[in-house]
Motif scaffolding. Structure first.
Motif, PDB file in Angstrom:
ATOM      1  N   ARG A 109       0.538   9.441  -8.302  1.00 51.79           N
ATOM      2  CA  ARG A 109       1.765   8.678  -8.084  1.00 51.79           C
ATOM      3  C   ARG A 109       2.860   9.135  -9.051  1.00 51.79           C
ATOM      4  N   HIS A 115       6.594   1.529 -11.609  1.00 52.12           N
ATOM      5  CA  HIS A 115       6.232   1.062 -10.271  1.00 52.12           C
ATOM      6  C   HIS A 115       6.587  -0.417 -10.145  1.00 52.12           C
ATOM      7  N   SER A 123      -0.981   9.559  -3.861  1.00 48.52           N
ATOM      8  CA  SER A 123       0.424   9.448  -3.477  1.00 48.52           C
ATOM      9  C   SER A 123       0.784  10.148  -2.167  1.00 48.52           C
ATOM     10  N   HIS A 177       6.294   6.061  -4.615  1.00 47.36           N
ATOM     11  CA  HIS A 177       6.116   7.318  -3.894  1.00 47.36           C
ATOM     12  C   HIS A 177       7.275   8.260  -4.181  1.00 47.36           C
TER      13      HIS A 177
END
Length: 214
Positions: A109, A115, A123, A177
């Motif tokens: 990720r 996040h 990811s 992402h």
């Protein structure tokens, strides 16, 4: 053309994902969703972050399973078993494909920004983006074949595409992402949904021809 274009786009994004360092394309877009010099502060008013979390929920596993189950049971109730089977094959097959692709690329990720949502899987590609495309586009194309009028058909397909795009953008906004993950998910999802629809249409027409001859 859609299947070929989707595959080409996925391969192109896979090359970006395989780079050892983050591509400038990914970093610039990801940071564009943050206040300048504040990677932990997303752009927009405070309520927007919560709204985006709600939107991203439309691509979550539980919501897609619920939507798929509702569609399958509906087709079974109206005695459209073939359509119910198509939905199951498209969604279940898409989920398996998404999981295999994640393991194949093995991309972590993004760590460029915090996040704003909980994540556990790898990811690339974005599972939310891919499975939203598979589920909503499959159901949208099938519904478009049932509803009357060209304007209504366009509206149904446009809503399916809009939901798919919103879910993908929400994953970038939440910082979970890279943009290339989402683009790859869209490409793979569009290609898989169209491939399932084309195969199903071929078999449906073949069975109708055989029934007429019988």
């Amino acid at each position: 053309m859609i299947v070929a274009g989707g595959l080409w786009g996925f391969v192109a994004m896979a090359e970006v994902a395989r780079d050892s360092s983050a591509h400038v394309f990914d970093t610039e877009i990801l940071l564009a969703f943050r206040e300048a010099g504040k990677p932990d502060d997303p752009v927009g008013p405070p309520w927007l972050e919560e709204a985006v979390r709600d939107v991203t929920g439309l691509g979550s596993m539980i919501v897609l399973v619920l939507v798929t189950a509702i569609a399958v049971f509906y087709f079974l109730l109206i005695r459209r078993g073939r359509e119910a089977l198509l939905v199951l094959i498209a969604v279940v097959g898409g989920q398996i494909l998404s999981s295999l692709l994640k393991l194949g690329i093995d991309r972590p990720r993004p760590d460029l920004v915090p996040h704003l949502a909980e994540v556990q899987t790898l990811s690339f590609p974005s599972g939310h983006a891919m499975m939203s495309a598979v589920t909503y586009l499959t159901l949208g194309s099938m519904l478009a074949g049932i509803v009357p009028g060209r304007a209504t058909k366009i509206y149904v397909l446009a809503v399916a595409v809009l939901i798919t795009l919103l879910v993908g953008v929400s994953r970038i906004y939440l910082g979970v992402h890279w943009p290339s993950d989402v683009l790859a998910g869209w490409c793979a999802g569009f290609a898989w949904a169209m491939l399932c629809w084309l195969v199903a249409r071929h078999f449906f027409r073949s069975s109708e021809i055989l029934a007429e001859r019988a």
